[in-house]
Scaffold this active site. Sequence first.
Site, mmCIF file in Angstrom:
data_model
loop_
_atom_site.group_PDB
_atom_site.id
_atom_site.type_symbol
_atom_site.label_atom_id
_atom_site.label_comp_id
_atom_site.label_asym_id
_atom_site.label_seq_id
_atom_site.Cartn_x
_atom_site.Cartn_y
_atom_site.Cartn_z
ATOM 1 C CD GLU A 177 -2.878 5.637 6.766
ATOM 2 O OE1 GLU A 177 -2.848 5.637 5.522
ATOM 3 O OE2 GLU A 177 -1.940 5.220 7.466
ATOM 4 N N GLY B 130 1.745 2.357 10.970
ATOM 5 C CA GLY B 130 2.743 3.421 10.867
ATOM 6 C C GLY B 130 3.396 3.793 12.184
ATOM 7 C CD GLU C 134 -4.410 -2.399 7.394
ATOM 8 O OE1 GLU C 134 -3.594 -3.068 6.759
ATOM 9 O OE2 GLU C 134 -4.462 -1.153 7.384
ATOM 10 C CB SER D 187 4.302 -1.664 12.496
ATOM 11 O OG SER D 187 3.927 -0.307 12.666
ATOM 12 C CG HIS E 172 -6.069 2.246 5.042
ATOM 13 N ND1 HIS E 172 -5.704 3.130 6.026
ATOM 14 C CD2 HIS E 172 -5.056 1.343 4.958
ATOM 15 C CE1 HIS E 172 -4.516 2.779 6.503
ATOM 16 N NE2 HIS E 172 -4.109 1.701 5.869
ATOM 17 C CG ASN F 183 -1.741 1.224 1.382
ATOM 18 O OD1 ASN F 183 -1.825 2.018 0.439
ATOM 19 N ND2 ASN F 183 -2.367 1.401 2.535
ATOM 20 C CD1 TRP F 184 3.874 1.197 -2.802
ATOM 21 C CD2 TRP F 184 3.784 2.329 -4.740
ATOM 22 N NE1 TRP F 184 4.715 0.581 -3.681
ATOM 23 C CE2 TRP F 184 4.687 1.251 -4.879
ATOM 24 C CE3 TRP F 184 3.566 3.168 -5.825
ATOM 25 C CZ2 TRP F 184 5.371 1.014 -6.079
ATOM 26 C CZ3 TRP F 184 4.238 2.926 -7.010
ATOM 27 C CH2 TRP F 184 5.138 1.860 -7.124
ATOM 28 C CE LYS F 185 -0.259 3.306 4.672
ATOM 29 N NZ LYS F 185 -0.221 3.395 6.120
HETATM 30 P P1 PGA Z 1 2.416 0.414 7.817
HETATM 31 O O1 PGA Z 1 0.988 0.605 7.111
HETATM 32 O O2 PGA Z 1 2.974 -0.872 7.281
HETATM 33 O O3 PGA Z 1 3.209 1.611 7.414
HETATM 34 O O4 PGA Z 1 2.153 0.340 9.285
HETATM 35 C C1 PGA Z 1 0.105 -0.457 7.011
HETATM 36 C C2 PGA Z 1 -1.184 0.005 6.403
HETATM 37 O O5 PGA Z 1 -1.596 1.139 6.600
HETATM 38 O O6 PGA Z 1 -1.814 -0.752 5.659
#
Ligand code: PGA
Length: 250
Positions: free
Chosen positions: A97, A173, A167, A212, A95, A9-11
């Site tokens: 976020e 993160g 998640e 993470s 997600h 997931n490159w965000k």
């Molecule tokens: P992360 O993100 O690996 O940077 O914790 C995971 C995610 O948001 O899917």
Amino acid sequence: MPRKLVVANWKMHGNLASNKQLLEAYIQKITPINNIDVVVCVPYPYLAQAQSMLQNTNIAWGAQNISKDAVGAYTGEVSAVMLKDFGARYVIIGHSERATAYCESDENIATKFAQAKAHGIIPILCVGETLIEREAGVMQMVVGKQLDTIINTYGAGVFANAVVSYEPIWAIGTGLAASSDQAQSMHEFIRGKVAVLDKSAAASLKILYGGSVNPQNAVQLFVMQDIDGGLIGKCSLNAQEFEGICRAAT
Ligand code: PGA
């Protein structure tokens, strides 16, 4: 043993030049690994780039969101059909976020999940609890409710060949991944919840862990019975680290 699925997931990272380098490194390091499935979910403008660079490889590509509607006057939205135009096979849905920043309700997320399925795109549904919810011991109730919104509207059969990514919000993160026991116990709960209603859907459902994951903790997580792979944020932006995670899944 079912094949593991590892999703990058490159965000909102990257540009044409840096993506080119990163995808070239993925092709070099990751395409030789052939007993797992690998997907990269890129920001919308780079779907064409992912398609042209990955189309003859064993790495699939996808997006990070879709509209809940099929077509129409929805400024700024992108439909499932549009993703298909660019060969996308997967889409991340709900997600945290996004859900937090754009006030996406469970109902909205459920509709997006159904949209993806209706158009033959595999949804990767994100579920998870906050730290306060975990400390209060209500994490299964929280995740259960996120799943119920979909089950109550579309039935448990909709999870056949779909992907759920557990998640925990406190792990995304932060560098603080869930322990393999914490993750396994939630994954078992998720599969069990679907299995009670539809055994075959539960068996074909892939349940990923995200939050993470790094090359050091990936093996411990991936050996757990109900952990079918991972959704990888930060470490997917570094080809070497992503390769380490993919190898841990073999
Ligand atoms: P992360 O993100 O690996 O940077 O914790 C995971 C995610 O948001 O899917």
